[in-house]
Each structure stands twice: as C-alpha cells, then as structure tokens.
Design a protein around this motif. Structure first.
Motif, PDB file in Angstrom:
ATOM      1  N   UNK A  13       0.797  -1.220   0.000  1.00  0.00           N
ATOM      2  CA  UNK A  13       0.000   0.000   0.000  1.00  0.00           C
ATOM      3  C   UNK A  13       0.827   1.267   0.000  1.00  0.00           C
ATOM      4  N   UNK A  14       0.125   2.400  -0.041  1.00  0.00           N
ATOM      5  CA  UNK A  14       0.761   3.695   0.081  1.00  0.00           C
ATOM      6  C   UNK A  14       1.752   4.002  -1.015  1.00  0.00           C
ATOM      7  N   UNK A  15       2.874   4.586  -0.615  1.00  0.00           N
ATOM      8  CA  UNK A  15       3.903   5.002  -1.564  1.00  0.00           C
ATOM      9  C   UNK A  15       4.408   3.817  -2.375  1.00  0.00           C
ATOM     10  N   UNK A  16       4.570   2.692  -1.725  1.00  0.00           N
ATOM     11  CA  UNK A  16       5.064   1.506  -2.413  1.00  0.00           C
ATOM     12  C   UNK A  16       4.151   1.124  -3.580  1.00  0.00           C
ATOM     13  N   UNK A  17       2.860   1.167  -3.373  1.00  0.00           N
ATOM     14  CA  UNK A  17       1.906   0.832  -4.434  1.00  0.00           C
ATOM     15  C   UNK A  17       1.981   1.851  -5.564  1.00  0.00           C
ATOM     16  N   UNK A  18       2.157   3.120  -5.223  1.00  0.00           N
ATOM     17  CA  UNK A  18       2.283   4.155  -6.252  1.00  0.00           C
ATOM     18  C   UNK A  18       3.553   3.954  -7.078  1.00  0.00           C
ATOM     19  N   UNK A  19       4.654   3.634  -6.405  1.00  0.00           N
ATOM     20  CA  UNK A  19       5.915   3.385  -7.112  1.00  0.00           C
ATOM     21  C   UNK A  19       5.760   2.171  -8.023  1.00  0.00           C
ATOM     22  N   UNK A  20       5.177   1.116  -7.507  1.00  0.00           N
ATOM     23  CA  UNK A  20       4.960  -0.094  -8.292  1.00  0.00           C
ATOM     24  C   UNK A  20       4.141   0.217  -9.543  1.00  0.00           C
ATOM     25  N   UNK A  21       3.040   0.930  -9.365  1.00  0.00           N
ATOM     26  CA  UNK A  21       2.182   1.274 -10.498  1.00  0.00           C
ATOM     27  C   UNK A  21       2.924   2.154 -11.502  1.00  0.00           C
ATOM     28  N   UNK A  22       3.681   3.140 -11.022  1.00  0.00           N
ATOM     29  CA  UNK A  22       4.426   4.026 -11.918  1.00  0.00           C
ATOM     30  C   UNK A  22       5.491   3.261 -12.698  1.00  0.00           C
ATOM     31  N   UNK A  23       6.185   2.365 -12.037  1.00  0.00           N
ATOM     32  CA  UNK A  23       7.232   1.579 -12.702  1.00  0.00           C
ATOM     33  C   UNK A  23       6.609   0.632 -13.729  1.00  0.00           C
ATOM     34  N   UNK A  24       5.522  -0.024 -13.368  1.00  0.00           N
ATOM     35  CA  UNK A  24       4.865  -0.930 -14.315  1.00  0.00           C
ATOM     36  C   UNK A  24       4.352  -0.171 -15.543  1.00  0.00           C
ATOM     37  N   UNK A  25       3.767   0.995 -15.309  1.00  0.00           N
ATOM     38  CA  UNK A  25       3.266   1.792 -16.427  1.00  0.00           C
ATOM     39  C   UNK A  25       4.414   2.265 -17.311  1.00  0.00           C
ATOM     40  N   UNK A  26       5.485   2.756 -16.692  1.00  0.00           N
ATOM     41  CA  UNK A  26       6.642   3.234 -17.461  1.00  0.00           C
ATOM     42  C   UNK A  26       7.258   2.092 -18.265  1.00  0.00           C
ATOM     43  N   UNK A  27       7.412   0.938 -17.641  1.00  0.00           N
ATOM     44  CA  UNK A  27       7.990  -0.206 -18.346  1.00  0.00           C
ATOM     45  C   UNK A  27       7.114  -0.611 -19.524  1.00  0.00           C
ATOM     46  N   UNK A  28       5.810  -0.649 -19.318  1.00  0.00           N
ATOM     47  CA  UNK A  28       4.888  -1.015 -20.393  1.00  0.00           C
ATOM     48  C   UNK A  28       4.975  -0.020 -21.545  1.00  0.00           C
ATOM     49  N   UNK A  29       4.973   1.265 -21.230  1.00  0.00           N
ATOM     50  CA  UNK A  29       5.060   2.287 -22.284  1.00  0.00           C
ATOM     51  C   UNK A  29       6.357   2.142 -23.078  1.00  0.00           C
TER      52      UNK A  29
END
Length: 189
Positions: A13-29
C-alpha cells in the motif's frame, strides 16, 4: 514467488503501491515504444519518476522487472463470466483474451515473455493462469451436464491460434475468428 516478487508483495500500500504502479506503467510504455530488448532500468526510472536503486532493490535487473510486468499484464487474476452455456462462456473468455493480447500493452507483454527465454517460469505461470480459467469454464459446463472438450484442447484450438494470429499479424483476428475457433473446437472438427 521470486525474492523480488516477495519484496514487492510485502509492501502493498501507500507510496510503495504508487511506485509499483508508476514503474509498471513506465515499463509497459517503453516496451510498446522500443520493444523489450531496448528497455533499461535507468529509462524506466526516469519515465516513472523514481530512483533507479528503488527498481534494482525490488526487481534486481531489467529482465526480472520486464518479466514481472509482462506476467501481470498477460495473466490477470480474473474470473471468466458464467453465461450458463459452454459455447458462450468460451467465446466471451476468448474475446476478452484477444482484446487483451492485441492491445499495444498486451502485445508488448506477449513479446516480452517470448523474448525472456530464461524466464520459463513466467511463461509457465501465465499459461497456468489461463488454464485455470479454462478449467473453471469447463467445470461449470460439467456441472450443467454439457459435453465439453479438455483443457488441453481449448488451449490448443483456441488460445494457441489466437496468440499465433496476433503475434504474426494474421488477419482477420476478430470476434468472428474467435467464434469460428470455438465452434470448430466444440464440433470436433
């Protein structure tokens, strides 16, 4: 679960979840833009707005990260719809599969898993999740008393051709194609 996945799962949760989501989105893009073979952790970190050490700490290397992202995108934890009819259940499942793998993100994820030959575990987990979905559809049909194919037959006659058609750009690969594959499977041709 790999050590990297355990570390990722341990802080959901929290910051960790945001970092995870941002990294996954960046990697996918970046996979969509450059192809999986031309993606680096520094590029992902820059795009995600995170420190590269955060990525290395969670995933270890770019191959682990890309495999993790591809697995998440290719084999979502979804429950197939239950229409009360085997044919319709298979058609809906296969149409959703086709929509997913033919999207830019799904196609990039599919290429990533194929390119990650050392990541056979990821490929196997993706296939297992799809087989589990098929098992559920077929179990529902069994309970209703409907004749049904085996999981292997669905994988060979519906899942595999869709992946092949998407990867190699065989046209048409659309809802009519899905219905045709399911009908051929169920008619025993």
């Amino acid at each position: 679960m790999t050590p990297a996945e355990q570390r990722t799962a341990s802080r959901p949760g929290g910051r960790s979840a945001r970092v995870l989501a941002a990294v996954q989105q960046a990697a996918t893009e970046l996979i969509c833009e450059r192809g999986p073979e031309n993606v680096s952790i520094p590029a992902i970190a820059t795009r995600a707005g995170v420190n590269p050490t955060s990525i290395y700490r969670r995933w270890g290397d770019v191959h682990q990260l890309l495999a993790s992202v591809a697995e998440t995108r290719l084999a979502p934890e979804s429950v197939p719809q239950d229409t009360g009819n085997l044919r319709e259940d298979l058609v809906l499942w296969a149409e959703e599969l086709l929509d997913h793998i033919s999207s830019p993100e799904g196609y990039a994820s599919l290429r990533t898993v194929i390119n990650a030959t050392a990541e056979g575990e990821v490929r196997d987990r993706c296939l297992r999740k799809r087989a589990d979905q098929v098992d559920l559809i077929l179990e529902r049909a069994r309970v209703r008393g409907e004749g049904r194919p085996t999981t292997g037959q669905v994988m060979d006659h519906v899942l595999a051709p869709l992946h092949f058609r998407v990867l190699f750009g065989v046209e048409p690969t659309d809802a009519a194609c899905v219905r045709g594959l399911v009908d051929e499977l169920l008619s025993g041709r």
